[in-house]
Write an enzyme that holds these catalytic residues in place. Structure first.
Site, short mmCIF file in Angstrom:
data_model
loop_
_atom_site.label_atom_id
_atom_site.label_comp_id
_atom_site.label_asym_id
_atom_site.label_seq_id
_atom_site.Cartn_x
_atom_site.Cartn_y
_atom_site.Cartn_z
N TYR A 1 0.93 -1.14 -0.01
CA TYR A 1 -0.14 0.15 0.08
C TYR A 1 0.84 1.33 0.09
O TYR A 1 0.69 2.14 -0.44
CB TYR A 1 -0.91 -0.13 1.22
N GLU B 1 -0.69 -17.65 -8.76
CA GLU B 1 -0.15 -16.44 -9.65
C GLU B 1 1.50 -16.77 -9.43
O GLU B 1 2.21 -16.46 -10.44
CB GLU B 1 -0.23 -15.25 -9.24
N CYS C 1 -6.45 -6.34 -7.51
CA CYS C 1 -6.40 -5.81 -6.19
C CYS C 1 -5.83 -6.56 -5.20
O CYS C 1 -5.42 -6.50 -3.97
CB CYS C 1 -7.80 -5.53 -5.81
N HIS C 2 -5.96 -8.03 -5.54
CA HIS C 2 -5.23 -8.89 -4.48
C HIS C 2 -3.96 -9.03 -4.66
O HIS C 2 -3.31 -9.57 -3.78
CB HIS C 2 -6.01 -10.34 -5.00
N ASN D 1 -13.24 -1.02 -4.96
CA ASN D 1 -13.00 -1.56 -6.03
C ASN D 1 -13.98 -2.16 -6.99
O ASN D 1 -14.78 -3.25 -6.49
CB ASN D 1 -11.97 -2.79 -5.72
#
Length: 111
Positions: free
Chosen positions: A28, A90, A58-59, A50
């Site tokens: 952040y 991912e 966003c994750h 979002n």
DNA sequence: AAAAAGATAGACG
DNA sequence: CGTCTATCTTTTT
């Protein structure tokens, strides 16, 4: 939730999120700094509202210490579980503490 | 228009 | 390790 459109701030946040490569995660603070703000909370607010759930990564945004933080507005435990699953798919490296390995998967914006 | 909240971060004890 | 303050935007009263 009054306007269908979003603020310029949120738009900038989503834009930066698109710069985050797969298998990496940004914090952040770094995101807020890239937007020109010294408050990671403002970024969190944009992500929380979002409008594009999986469309925007966003994750891929976690805390500075590697903790996941939250996801949309779900409970803390639920958010962490969902995010960990997505990031793990991912290619993000997770520590046994349940935190992200920022040393390898930590991404930072250039400039 | 003013006040409160929110997915943080850093400092202090 | 736990608690408080600082900072910015959005949302609600």
């Amino acid at each position: 939730m009054s306007d269908d459109k979003i603020s310029v701030f949120a738009a900038g946040v989503y834009r930066k999120l698109g710069e985050i490569p797969r298998g990496k995660v940004a914090t952040y603070g770094v995101l807020a700094r890239a937007l020109g703000c010294g408050s990671p909370r403002a970024v969190g607010q944009a992500l929380r509202a979002n409008p594009h759930a999986p469309q925007v990564p966003c994750h891929r945004v976690v805390r500075i210490d590697g903790s996941l933080g939250g996801y949309q507005g779900e409970e803390r435990g639920a958010a962490i579980q969902r995010k960990q699953q997505l990031l793990r798919e991912e290619g993000v490296i997770f520590l046994k503490d349940g935190r992200v390995d920022l040393a390898s998967s930590g991404f930072e914006f250039p400039g």
